[in-house]
Design a protein around this motif. Structure first.
Motif, PDB file in Angstrom:
ATOM      1  N   LYS A 108       0.833  -1.208   0.000  1.00  0.00           N
ATOM      2  CA  LYS A 108       0.000   0.000   0.000  1.00  0.00           C
ATOM      3  C   LYS A 108       0.862   1.250   0.000  1.00  0.00           C
ATOM      4  CE  LYS A 108      -4.141  -1.571   2.339  1.00  0.00           C
ATOM      5  NZ  LYS A 108      -4.455  -1.885   3.730  1.00  0.00           N
ATOM      6  N   SER A 109       1.915   1.270   0.852  1.00  0.00           N
ATOM      7  CA  SER A 109       2.749   2.478   0.929  1.00  0.00           C
ATOM      8  C   SER A 109       3.506   2.684  -0.381  1.00  0.00           C
ATOM      9  CB  SER A 109       3.701   2.397   2.125  1.00  0.00           C
ATOM     10  OG  SER A 109       4.575   1.312   1.998  1.00  0.00           O
ATOM     11  N   ALA A 110       3.877   1.567  -1.045  1.00  0.00           N
ATOM     12  CA  ALA A 110       4.557   1.703  -2.342  1.00  0.00           C
ATOM     13  C   ALA A 110       3.614   2.338  -3.365  1.00  0.00           C
ATOM     14  CB  ALA A 110       5.032   0.337  -2.841  1.00  0.00           C
ATOM     15  N   GLY A 111       2.366   1.887  -3.368  1.00  0.00           N
ATOM     16  CA  GLY A 111       1.373   2.478  -4.258  1.00  0.00           C
ATOM     17  C   GLY A 111       1.167   3.943  -3.947  1.00  0.00           C
ATOM     18  N   ALA A 112       1.153   4.273  -2.638  1.00  0.00           N
ATOM     19  CA  ALA A 112       0.961   5.662  -2.217  1.00  0.00           C
ATOM     20  C   ALA A 112       2.111   6.538  -2.703  1.00  0.00           C
ATOM     21  CB  ALA A 112       0.837   5.737  -0.701  1.00  0.00           C
ATOM     22  N   VAL A 113       3.352   6.014  -2.607  1.00  0.00           N
ATOM     23  CA  VAL A 113       4.521   6.772  -3.067  1.00  0.00           C
ATOM     24  C   VAL A 113       4.377   7.124  -4.550  1.00  0.00           C
ATOM     25  CG1 VAL A 113       6.984   6.558  -3.628  1.00  0.00           C
ATOM     26  CG2 VAL A 113       6.173   5.949  -1.348  1.00  0.00           C
ATOM     27  N   LEU A 114       4.020   6.113  -5.364  1.00  0.00           N
ATOM     28  CA  LEU A 114       3.870   6.350  -6.808  1.00  0.00           C
ATOM     29  C   LEU A 114       2.768   7.363  -7.078  1.00  0.00           C
ATOM     30  CD1 LEU A 114       4.160   2.664  -8.056  1.00  0.00           C
ATOM     31  CD2 LEU A 114       5.834   4.484  -8.379  1.00  0.00           C
ATOM     32  N   ALA A 115       1.633   7.196  -6.396  1.00  0.00           N
ATOM     33  CA  ALA A 115       0.483   8.065  -6.641  1.00  0.00           C
ATOM     34  C   ALA A 115       0.770   9.496  -6.199  1.00  0.00           C
ATOM     35  CB  ALA A 115      -0.739   7.514  -5.914  1.00  0.00           C
ATOM     36  N   VAL A 116       1.296   9.647  -4.978  1.00  0.00           N
ATOM     37  CA  VAL A 116       1.528  10.991  -4.439  1.00  0.00           C
ATOM     38  C   VAL A 116       2.571  11.735  -5.267  1.00  0.00           C
ATOM     39  CG1 VAL A 116       2.472  12.272  -2.461  1.00  0.00           C
ATOM     40  CG2 VAL A 116       0.820  10.442  -2.081  1.00  0.00           C
ATOM     41  N   SER A 117       3.675  11.054  -5.632  1.00  0.00           N
ATOM     42  CA  SER A 117       4.723  11.762  -6.367  1.00  0.00           C
ATOM     43  C   SER A 117       4.245  12.151  -7.767  1.00  0.00           C
ATOM     44  CB  SER A 117       6.019  10.948  -6.421  1.00  0.00           C
ATOM     45  OG  SER A 117       5.784   9.682  -6.943  1.00  0.00           O
ATOM     46  N   LEU A 118       3.461  11.273  -8.412  1.00  0.00           N
ATOM     47  CA  LEU A 118       2.952  11.616  -9.744  1.00  0.00           C
ATOM     48  C   LEU A 118       1.952  12.770  -9.677  1.00  0.00           C
ATOM     49  CD1 LEU A 118       2.541   8.110 -11.433  1.00  0.00           C
ATOM     50  CD2 LEU A 118       4.005   9.993 -12.199  1.00  0.00           C
ATOM     51  N   THR A 119       1.067  12.727  -8.676  1.00  0.00           N
ATOM     52  CA  THR A 119       0.071  13.794  -8.521  1.00  0.00           C
ATOM     53  C   THR A 119       0.758  15.131  -8.268  1.00  0.00           C
ATOM     54  OG1 THR A 119      -1.370  12.145  -7.517  1.00  0.00           O
ATOM     55  CG2 THR A 119      -2.044  14.435  -7.298  1.00  0.00           C
ATOM     56  N   LEU A 120       1.719  15.129  -7.321  1.00  0.00           N
ATOM     57  CA  LEU A 120       2.439  16.369  -7.010  1.00  0.00           C
ATOM     58  C   LEU A 120       3.189  16.889  -8.233  1.00  0.00           C
ATOM     59  CD1 LEU A 120       3.876  15.818  -3.412  1.00  0.00           C
ATOM     60  CD2 LEU A 120       2.130  17.459  -4.116  1.00  0.00           C
ATOM     61  N   THR A 121       3.765  15.964  -9.036  1.00  0.00           N
ATOM     62  CA  THR A 121       4.488  16.375 -10.238  1.00  0.00           C
ATOM     63  C   THR A 121       3.558  17.123 -11.188  1.00  0.00           C
ATOM     64  OG1 THR A 121       5.882  14.411 -10.051  1.00  0.00           O
ATOM     65  CG2 THR A 121       5.930  15.577 -12.150  1.00  0.00           C
ATOM     66  N   VAL A 122       2.373  16.559 -11.391  1.00  0.00           N
ATOM     67  CA  VAL A 122       1.417  17.187 -12.309  1.00  0.00           C
ATOM     68  C   VAL A 122       0.983  18.550 -11.754  1.00  0.00           C
ATOM     69  CG1 VAL A 122      -0.894  17.007 -13.309  1.00  0.00           C
ATOM     70  CG2 VAL A 122       0.617  15.010 -13.269  1.00  0.00           C
ATOM     71  N   LEU A 123       0.640  18.582 -10.457  1.00  0.00           N
ATOM     72  CA  LEU A 123       0.161  19.833  -9.850  1.00  0.00           C
ATOM     73  C   LEU A 123       1.235  20.921  -9.876  1.00  0.00           C
ATOM     74  CD1 LEU A 123      -1.895  18.582  -6.753  1.00  0.00           C
ATOM     75  CD2 LEU A 123      -2.743  19.485  -8.927  1.00  0.00           C
ATOM     76  N   ILE A 124       2.441  20.601  -9.357  1.00  0.00           N
ATOM     77  CA  ILE A 124       3.508  21.606  -9.284  1.00  0.00           C
ATOM     78  C   ILE A 124       3.980  21.970 -10.691  1.00  0.00           C
ATOM     79  CG2 ILE A 124       5.808  22.140  -8.364  1.00  0.00           C
ATOM     80  CD1 ILE A 124       5.216  20.141  -6.101  1.00  0.00           C
ATOM     81  N   GLY A 125       4.094  20.942 -11.557  1.00  0.00           N
ATOM     82  CA  GLY A 125       4.529  21.181 -12.933  1.00  0.00           C
ATOM     83  C   GLY A 125       3.578  22.124 -13.657  1.00  0.00           C
ATOM     84  N   ALA A 126       2.267  21.889 -13.476  1.00  0.00           N
ATOM     85  CA  ALA A 126       1.273  22.747 -14.113  1.00  0.00           C
ATOM     86  C   ALA A 126       1.389  24.168 -13.589  1.00  0.00           C
ATOM     87  CB  ALA A 126      -0.129  22.192 -13.861  1.00  0.00           C
ATOM     88  N   LYS A 127       1.597  24.284 -12.266  1.00  0.00           N
ATOM     89  CA  LYS A 127       1.703  25.602 -11.638  1.00  0.00           C
ATOM     90  C   LYS A 127       2.925  26.370 -12.183  1.00  0.00           C
ATOM     91  CE  LYS A 127       0.726  28.726  -8.456  1.00  0.00           C
ATOM     92  NZ  LYS A 127       0.010  29.749  -9.223  1.00  0.00           N
ATOM     93  N   ILE A 128       4.066  25.646 -12.295  1.00  0.00           N
ATOM     94  CA  ILE A 128       5.298  26.309 -12.739  1.00  0.00           C
ATOM     95  C   ILE A 128       5.251  26.650 -14.230  1.00  0.00           C
ATOM     96  CG2 ILE A 128       7.794  26.051 -13.066  1.00  0.00           C
ATOM     97  CD1 ILE A 128       7.844  24.282 -10.600  1.00  0.00           C
ATOM     98  N   PHE A 129       4.847  25.650 -15.048  1.00  0.00           N
ATOM     99  CA  PHE A 129       4.995  25.826 -16.492  1.00  0.00           C
ATOM    100  C   PHE A 129       3.791  26.480 -17.152  1.00  0.00           C
ATOM    101  CE2 PHE A 129       7.968  22.171 -15.789  1.00  0.00           C
ATOM    102  CZ  PHE A 129       9.094  22.935 -15.960  1.00  0.00           C
ATOM    103  N   LEU A 130       2.630  26.339 -16.515  1.00  0.00           N
ATOM    104  CA  LEU A 130       1.443  26.941 -17.128  1.00  0.00           C
ATOM    105  C   LEU A 130       1.046  28.220 -16.404  1.00  0.00           C
ATOM    106  CD1 LEU A 130      -0.599  23.656 -17.643  1.00  0.00           C
ATOM    107  CD2 LEU A 130       0.910  24.788 -19.269  1.00  0.00           C
ATOM    108  N   GLY A 131       1.685  28.491 -15.264  1.00  0.00           N
ATOM    109  CA  GLY A 131       1.446  29.730 -14.533  1.00  0.00           C
ATOM    110  C   GLY A 131       0.195  29.707 -13.674  1.00  0.00           C
TER     111      GLY A 131
END
Lengths: 131, 115
Positions: A108-131
């Motif tokens: 479960k924690s391994a799944g959480a690591v993959l999910a959380v890091s991918l979600t944060l990447t999309v959120l932060i990436g969108a914020k940085i690159f799309l403004g």
């Protein structure tokens, strides 16, 4: 080991096309891959950091480099690498402290690591690159 | 121990522990950095620059980079030990990485203390 132990023949696959990694194994190898990627890109990251706090000219130069879509893609990948390494690292620290060692929790924690890091990447990436 | 490998992991707890200590330092800094980022009055180049020229932030950022370089040293060395078997090649690879990381530390200091 006693002589009476029967060596059970186990299937051994080291062929990357045959291996099916369980989730914790996937998190582990991605921890290594993301770490290696971050290490290789250290000069670029240091240059970018230096330019971002440097003179207006350096800042402008960095901005023009980052404007390239290919560079954006690489930075997006590095953002994921940092976040995955961060999340997986915290999971490893907890495992070191014998927290969540049983298989269902570890999965479960391994799944959480993959999910959380991918979600944060999309959120932060969108914020940085799309403004 | 008889068959010690010169470019091995030094058979000890030290690097294993250092990897965890540096990881903790970086994780704490990451949280500190994000909190500082959200506390910025505005998201501009000037505010970003001013954030790093603050005495404590500059020091913490330098410590973060040092922790990162040490962490990278242990991590990359572990990768080399897994995949590079000839001792000579491994020694060269280790040396290159070690000197690179020392150079990066100088670079990081120069970036931060120029501010």
């Amino acid at each position: 080991m006693s002589d009476t132990t029967i060596k059970k023949p186990r299937p051994k696959h080291l062929d990357l096309r045959v291996i099916r990694l369980p989730l914790p194994g996937l998190v582990s190898i991605l921890h290594r891959v993301s770490g290696a990627g971050l290490f290789l890109m250290l000069p670029a990251l240091l240059w970018l950091f230096g330019s971002s706090v440097g003179s207006p000219e350096e800042m402008a130069k960095a901005k023009s480099v980052v404007a390239n879509p290919l560079v954006k893609l690489v930075l997006f990948g590095l953002l994921w690498a940092y976040l995955h390494h961060f999340c997986a690292g915290i999971r490893f620290l907890l495992l070191d402290m014998h927290k969540g060692l049983d298989l269902p929790t570890a999965r479960k924690s391994a799944g959480a690591v993959l999910a959380v890091s991918l979600t944060l990447t999309v959120l932060i990436g969108a914020k940085i690159f799309l403004g | 121990m008889q068959n010690r490998i010169v470019v091995g992991a030094h058979y000890g707890l030290r690097d294993w522990l250092a990897q965890r200590v540096t990881a903790t330092v970086m994780a704490l800094y990451t949280v500190f950095f994000v909190v500082n980022l959200f506390c910025l009055p505005e998201f501009s180049a000037e505010a970003w620059r001013a954030m790093f020229s603050g005495g404590f932030m500059r020091f913490a950022t330098f410590l973060f980079w040092l922790a990162l370089f040490f962490h990278a040293w242990v991590g990359v060395r572990d990768i080399f030990m897994d995949y590079i078997k000839p001792v000579g090649v491994r020694l060269v690879a280790h040396s290159v990485v070690a000197f690179l990381l020392i150079g990066y530390a100088g670079w990081a200091a120069q970036i931060l203390w120029r501010l």
